[in-house]
Design an enzyme around this catalytic site. Structure first.
Site, mmCIF file in Angstrom:
data_model
loop_
_atom_site.group_PDB
_atom_site.id
_atom_site.type_symbol
_atom_site.label_atom_id
_atom_site.label_comp_id
_atom_site.label_asym_id
_atom_site.label_seq_id
_atom_site.Cartn_x
_atom_site.Cartn_y
_atom_site.Cartn_z
ATOM 1 C CG HIS A 77 -4.777 -36.269 15.625
ATOM 2 N ND1 HIS A 77 -4.883 -37.591 16.006
ATOM 3 C CD2 HIS A 77 -5.860 -36.019 14.839
ATOM 4 C CE1 HIS A 77 -5.961 -38.113 15.448
ATOM 5 N NE2 HIS A 77 -6.573 -37.177 14.732
ATOM 6 C CD GLU B 187 9.216 -6.180 7.129
ATOM 7 O OE1 GLU B 187 9.010 -5.036 6.658
ATOM 8 O OE2 GLU B 187 9.003 -6.465 8.317
ATOM 9 C CE LYS C 259 -3.585 2.172 2.807
ATOM 10 N NZ LYS C 259 -4.456 2.048 3.967
ATOM 11 N N GLY D 104 -4.883 -2.174 5.241
ATOM 12 C CA GLY D 104 -4.123 -3.332 4.742
ATOM 13 C C GLY D 104 -4.826 -4.650 5.015
ATOM 14 N NE ARG D 105 -6.539 -4.150 11.177
ATOM 15 C CZ ARG D 105 -5.900 -3.008 11.303
ATOM 16 N NH1 ARG D 105 -4.764 -2.817 10.651
ATOM 17 N NH2 ARG D 105 -6.370 -2.042 12.070
ATOM 18 C CD GLU E 183 -2.017 -5.003 11.683
ATOM 19 O OE1 GLU E 183 -0.961 -5.661 11.721
ATOM 20 O OE2 GLU E 183 -2.468 -4.529 10.631
ATOM 21 C CE LYS F 118 5.100 -1.326 8.487
ATOM 22 N NZ LYS F 118 4.249 -0.854 7.396
HETATM 23 C C1 G6Q Z 1 -2.511 -3.899 7.934
HETATM 24 C C2 G6Q Z 1 -1.271 -3.346 8.418
HETATM 25 C C3 G6Q Z 1 -0.024 -4.040 7.957
HETATM 26 C C4 G6Q Z 1 0.351 -3.710 6.510
HETATM 27 C C5 G6Q Z 1 1.781 -4.169 6.265
HETATM 28 C C6 G6Q Z 1 2.229 -3.925 4.847
HETATM 29 O O1 G6Q Z 1 -3.607 -3.477 8.209
HETATM 30 O O2 G6Q Z 1 -1.245 -1.995 8.215
HETATM 31 O O3 G6Q Z 1 -0.091 -5.436 8.094
HETATM 32 O O4 G6Q Z 1 -0.533 -4.332 5.628
HETATM 33 O O5 G6Q Z 1 2.642 -3.521 7.164
HETATM 34 O O6 G6Q Z 1 2.117 -2.571 4.508
HETATM 35 P P1 G6Q Z 1 2.262 -2.113 3.019
HETATM 36 O O7 G6Q Z 1 1.159 -2.709 2.234
HETATM 37 O O8 G6Q Z 1 2.210 -0.621 3.057
HETATM 38 O O9 G6Q Z 1 3.584 -2.622 2.531
#
Ligand code: G6Q
Length: 540
Positions: A384, A212, A206, A267-268, A353, A504
Site C-alpha cells: 500500500h 553513541e 564490541k 559487529g554485523r 556495510e 566516527k
Molecule cells: C558492524 C560495524 C558497526 C558496529 C557499530 C558499533 O559491523 O562495525 O555497525 O557494530 O559501530 O560498534 P561497537 O560494538 O564497537 O560499539
C-alpha cells in the site's frame, strides 16, 4: 592476475546477456511450462524458487564458472578454517564458529575457539536463568522486569530484529527496550515508565569506545543514580557485552558481569554471539541454542553442497547477475510475516556495510558495480505504499519474497490472505498485464496505457514451514553467506567498514568545536556556517 571484467567467465556472461536481454519471463515460462518446478532448490527445509529471475540454466552454469574462477570454494573453506581473510584488519572471519557444536575443535592462533564460544554461552545461560527465574534481585530486592539494551549498529540491529522476530516465543512478563541513537530522545523514551530497581541495562559494544553507546550508557547510569540507585547498586543493574575488558572496568561495570566475544566476530555478524544476550533473556537459553542450530544447519549446507543446489551461492550469483549484467542496483526484501518487520533493516546493514566497497582486496578501484541497495518492509504493508514503483516505475527492482507455510497466530482467514498477496505480487511482477489482456478485461481505451503492466520484473520466493528460532537462524545465515558469495565474486573485502569509522572520527572534531561555542577550525564554508548556527551562544 586478471581483472574480474577481463576474465573469460565474465566475458561469456556478457555475451550470454546479449542473447537473453530481449527474452521475457513470459517467453521463458511458455518455452518451458515446467520452469517453475525446475529453477528451484529445496534444501534445509527451505523452498527457494528463483524461476522468476531472468536467468536460464545456461546463465547459472556461466555464473558458476565465474564463481569457480574467483575461487569461491577455496574462499569458503578459508573462512570456515579461520584464515585471516579480512586482510585490511588482519583478522579471521569466524562468525561460523559461534554456532559450532561443543567438542568440535577449531584452533585460531593456538586457541580452541569453540571451547571459548561454549564457555561464554554457558555463562550467558547461567545469567539468563538467574534473571528469568527472579533469583537475580535488583537493589530493592525485586526481580528484574525490564531489559534495556544499549548499543548501535551491529550491537543493536541484530538484537532488535531477533527480539521482534521471536516475540511469539517470549513469555511476556519482561519488557525489552533498545536504545541506539545518540539523540537523547531515544534514551528518554526508552526509560519512560521504568523503575530503576527492576531494570537491567546491557551495554553492548564490541570496542566499548563507541560515542553513541558510551554517551547513552553514561546517561542511563546518571538516571539510575538520580532515581534511587546507589553506586554500589550499579553492579546489579549494568552488565556489558564487549571484547574490551579494560574499558568495561573503567566504565564501572563488574568484569564478572561482562560477556565476551572476539575480534574475529564482525559487529554485523554478531547477533549469535554474546551480543544476543537480550535475545537469550527474551526467549530463554534453549530457544537461543535452537537458533544457533539453525545457523549451523545453513553453514553446513553452504559449505558442503554443490553450487548448483546451494541456496546462498545461487542467491549470491543472482545478485551479481542482476547488479552487473541487468544493471539493477537495488534489492527489495519483502517478508510476509509481521514478526520480521525489522529484518529488512537488519539486512540493510549486513549487506551494505559488507559489500559497499569500491576497491578490490588488492586495493584497485573496481570498474564494475558492487553491493546493491537493500531495503524493504513487511508485506502487505509495503503493497500500500512503494509497490506502485516496483510494479510500474521505470526502475526495476528485484524482490525477495519470504513467507511461512504455517502461521504462528492462526486467525482465520488472515494467513491465506497474507500468502495470496505474496504469491500474487511475484506473479504480477513476472508476467504483468499486456494491452490485449487489459482490453479483454474491459478497460476503456483512455485508461489502457495506465493499466498495462510490463512484467518481466525479477523476484525470488522463499517458503519456510514456520517462523521459529531455528528458521530465523537459518534465514540470517543464508543472507550472511549470500553476502560472502557476492563479495568473493566482486573480489572485495566484505568484512571491514572503513566508511563507518571515518564518520566516527569526523564527528569527534565537530563535537569539540560545538562545545567550544562555535570556534570553528577551518572546514569548508558550508560546514563552518552549519556549526556556527548549531552552537549555542554563551549564556550570561
Ligand atoms: C558492524 C560495524 C558497526 C558496529 C557499530 C558499533 O559491523 O562495525 O555497525 O557494530 O559501530 O560498534 P561497537 O560494538 O564497537 O560499539
Amino acid at each position: 592476475m586478471h581483472k574480474l571484467t577481463d576474465k573469460a567467465s565474465w566475458k561469456s556472461l556478457v555475451n550470454h546477456y546479449r542473447s537473453l536481454e530481449n527474452i521475457s519471463l513470459r517467453e521463458l515460462f511458455s518455452e518451458d511450462p515446467d520452469r517453475g518446478k525446475k529453477l528451484i532448490i529445496r534444501a534445509t527445509d527451505i523452498y527457494f524458487d528463483y524461476s522468476k529471475q531472468r536467468v536460464t540454466d545456461e546463465t547459472i552454469k556461466l555464473l558458476i564458472n565465474l564463481a569457480r574462477e574467483q575461487g569461491l570454494k577455496e574462499r569458503m573453506e578459508a573462512m570456515f578454517a579461520g584464515d585471516r581473510i579480512n586482510t585490511t584488519e588482519n583478522r579471521s572471519v569466524l562468525h561460523t564458529a559461534l554456532r559450532m557444536p561443543e567438542g568440535k575443535e577449531l584452533l585460531v592462533d593456538g586457541i580452541n575457539v569453540t571451547e571459548e564460544v561454549h564457555r561464554v554461552l554457558a555463562s550467558m545461560t547461567t545469567f539468563c536463568d538467574r534473571i528469568r527465574t527472579g533469583e537475580w534481585k535488583g537493589f530493592s530486592g525485586k526481580p528484574v522486569r525490564n531489559i534495556v539494551n544499549i548499543g548501535i549498529g551491529g550491537s543493536d540491529l541484530g538484537p532488535v530484529m531477533a527480539y521482534e522476530a521471536l516475540k511469539y516465543y517470549t513469555s511476556g512478563d519482561m519488557t525489552f527496550r533498545f536504545v541506539s541513537n545518540i539523540d537523547g530522545s531515544d534514551l528518554v523514551e526508552a526509560l519512560r515508565g521504568l523503575n530503576p530497581d527492576e531494570t537491567l541495562f546491557i551495554i553492548s559494544s564490541k570496542t566499548f569506545t563507541t560515542l553513541e553507546t558510551l554517551t547513552n550508557a553514561k546517561s542511563a547510569r546518571r538516571w539510575f543514580l538520580k532515581n534511587g540507585g546507589s553506586k554500589a547498586d550499579v553492579a546489579k543493574h549494568f552488565v556489558a557485552v564487549s571484547t574490551n575488558r579494560e574499558k568495561v572496568i573503567e566504565f564501572g561495570i563488574d568484569p564478572e558481569n561482562m560477556f565476551g566475544f572476539w575480534d574475529w566476530v564482525g559487529g554485523r555478524y554478531s547477533m549469535d554471539s554474546a551480543i544476543g544476550l537480550s535475545t537469550m533473556l527474551a526467549v530463554g537459553p534453549e530457544a537461543f541454542r535452537e537458533m544457533l542450530r539453525g545457523f549451523r544447519e545453513m553453514d553446513e549446507h553452504f559449505l558442503n553442497t554443490p553450487f548448483e543446489q546451494n541456496i546462498p551461492v545461487i542467491m549470491g550469483l543472482l545478485a551479481v547477475w542482476n547488479t552487473n549484467f541487468l544493471n539493477l542496483r537495488t534489492q527489495a526484501i519483502l517478508p510476509y510475516d509481521n514478526y520480521l518487520k525489522r529484518f529488512p533493516a537488519y539486512l540493510q546493514q549486513l549487506t551494505m556495510e559488507s559489500n559497499g566497497k569500491s576497491v578490490t582486496l588488492e586495493g584497485h578501484r573496481v570498474d564494475y558495480h558492487t553491493g546493491p541497495v537493500y531495503w524493504g518492509e513487511p508485506g502487505t504493508n509495503g503493497q500500500h505504499s512503494f509497490y506502485q514503483l516496483i510494479h510500474q516505475g521505470t526502475m526495476i527492482i528485484p524482490c525477495d519474497f519470504i513467507g511461512f507455510i504455517s502461521p504462528l497466530n492462526d486467525l482465520e482467514p488472515h494467513h491465506d490472505y497474507l500468502m495470496a498477496n505474496m504469491i500474487a505480487q511475484g506473479e504480477a511482477l513476472a508476467f504483468g498485464k499486456t494491452r490485449k489482456e487489459a482490453e479483454e478485461a474491459g478497460i476503456e481505451s483512455r485508461l489502457l496505457p495506465h493499466k498495462v503492466f510490463e512484467g518481466n520484473r525479477p523476484s525470488s520466493t522463499f517458503l519456510l514451514e514456520k517462523l521459529t528460532p531455528h528458521t530465523l537462524g537459518k534465514l540470517v545465515a543464508m543472507y550472511e553467506h549470500t553476502v560472502f558469495t557476492q563479495g568473493v565474486l566482486w573480489g572485495i573485502n566484505s568484512f571491514d567498514q572503513m566508511g563507518v569509522e571515518l564518520g566516527k572520527v569526523l564527528a569527534e572534531k565537530i563535537i569539540s568545536e560545538l562545545e567550544d561555542q562555535g570556534n570553528v577550525m577551518g572546514h569548508d564554508s558550508s560546514t563552518n556556517e552549519l556549526i556556527k548556527i548549531i552552537s549555542r551562544p554563551v549564556t550570561p
